[in-house]
Design an enzyme around this catalytic site. Structure first.
Site, PDB file in Angstrom:
ATOM      1  CG  HIS A 206      36.342  41.189  35.378  1.00 47.23           C
ATOM      2  ND1 HIS A 206      37.096  42.215  34.876  1.00 47.23           N
ATOM      3  CD2 HIS A 206      35.289  41.054  34.536  1.00 47.23           C
ATOM      4  CE1 HIS A 206      36.525  42.688  33.778  1.00 47.23           C
ATOM      5  NE2 HIS A 206      35.427  41.998  33.545  1.00 47.23           N
TER       6      HIS A 206
ATOM      7  CB  CYS B  92      36.869  41.397  30.519  1.00 41.52           C
ATOM      8  SG  CYS B  92      35.169  41.790  30.101  1.00 41.52           S
TER       9      CYS B  92
ATOM     10  CD  GLU C 275      39.767  42.544  37.230  1.00 41.31           C
ATOM     11  OE1 GLU C 275      40.030  41.333  37.108  1.00 41.31           O
ATOM     12  OE2 GLU C 275      39.198  43.210  36.345  1.00 41.31           O
TER      13      GLU C 275
END
Lengths: 227, 80
Positions: free
Chosen positions: A201, A85, A203
């Site tokens: 993302h 990002c 994560e």
């Protein structure tokens, strides 16, 4: 395996990334942007967020911070660097991956789950991944990947497109392109494939009860590839 | 010495903000607009009295930070 996550003023996904890397077995260290030297690492991560309040252009200030000289040297010597990002935006501003990220085509901040197709598995990030389509999360205002026609030709000739926005079956088309990116590009490598920048993302997809498991699949595979 | 620089998007780069501004102007009755492109303007006061040197310095800043040459052009418009 050792990893380092760089925190810039305005990073806000740095701790999420720390949680994810630690969960899957990395020994992770947090590194402040004003530091000069990197701890010994097998992987450097530039996390998401809004470094320097996105002033001037997203990632432009962070790309000139002190630690970035070491990150650039690490990348140039073949070390693995991943920018997620805002981290992707920092990578393009630092010139580590080609192109640039423009404002989303429809001027809206986009926050939703997306599917991405993994196109190139001949690299440390996606080698041996047994899924072709992954579900990740995106949250960005400037994720509209752009490059010149010459750059696009070079990127395609060198197989540098890492992931494309697609539907759940892996079809890429304009309808499922969330932000106007050229060719539905969601992530891109440098020529040597040791630097990966991507808007989604992973994560945020490491817990089945909260979100999903495709991030877990990505990180477990990444760790195995680095070992 | 003060030097001004204008950063504009290159011709083939989509400028959604410019487009929305154009549409809003149209809605307000400014119907004679062909196109709007949004850019950035910088006024930089440099510790340099030689106009050529001051200009060169700001040009270097444009290349290295103020503009992203993949998508933007820069123009030094005045020194005073």
């Amino acid at each position: 395996m050792k990893s380092s996550v760089i925190t810039f003023p305005g990073s806000n996904c740095d701790r999420d990334m720390d949680v994810a890397l630690t969960k899957f077995g990395f020994k992770n260290k947090m590194v402040w942007h004003n530091d000069q030297e990197l701890p010994k690492s097998d992987l450097i991560v530039l996390p998401g967020g809004f470094s320097y309040g996105d002033y001037l252009r997203c990632g432009s200030m962070a790309s000139k911070s002190k630690i970035m000289n070491s990150v650039i040297n690490f990348a140039k010597s073949g070390g693995l660097v991943m920018g997620i990002c805002n981290g992707f935006q920092i990578l393009v501003e630092a010139g580590l991956v080609p192109g640039v990220l423009l404002r989303n085509k429809y001027l809206q901040f986009i926050c939703k789950n997306v599917h991405v197709k993994v196109d190139n598995k001949e690299n440390a990030f996606f080698k041996n991944l047994d899924k072709k389509v992954l579900e990740f999360h995106i949250a960005h205002n400037e994720g509209n990947y752009f490059c010149t026609n010459d750059q696009l030709k070079e990127i395609e000739d060198n197989n540098q497109i890492a992931i494309y926005y697609c539907d759940q079956n892996g079809n890429t088309n304009d309808q499922i392109n969330p932000n106007g990116s050229i060719k539905n590009i969601a992530g891109i490598f440098n020529k040597e494939k040791n630097v990966l920048g991507m808007m989604p993302h992973p994560e945020r997809m490491i817990d089945e009860s909260l979100s999903g498991e495709d991030g877990s699949i990505f990180f477990k595979n990444l760790l195995n590839n680095i070992k | 010495m003060k030097v001004s620089a204008v950063i504009t998007l290159k011709k083939d780069v989509l400028d959604p903000q410019g487009k929305v501004i154009h549409e809003t102007l149209d809605g307000m009755g400014f119907n004679s607009v062909n196109e709007v492109r949004q850019g950035k303007y910088f006024e930089i006061d440099v510790k340099e009295n030689d106009p050529k040197k001051a200009k060169d310095l700001v040009e270097d800043m444009c290349k290295k930070l103020l503009a992203n040459l993949v998508i933007e052009n820069y123009k030094i418009i005045e020194t005073q």
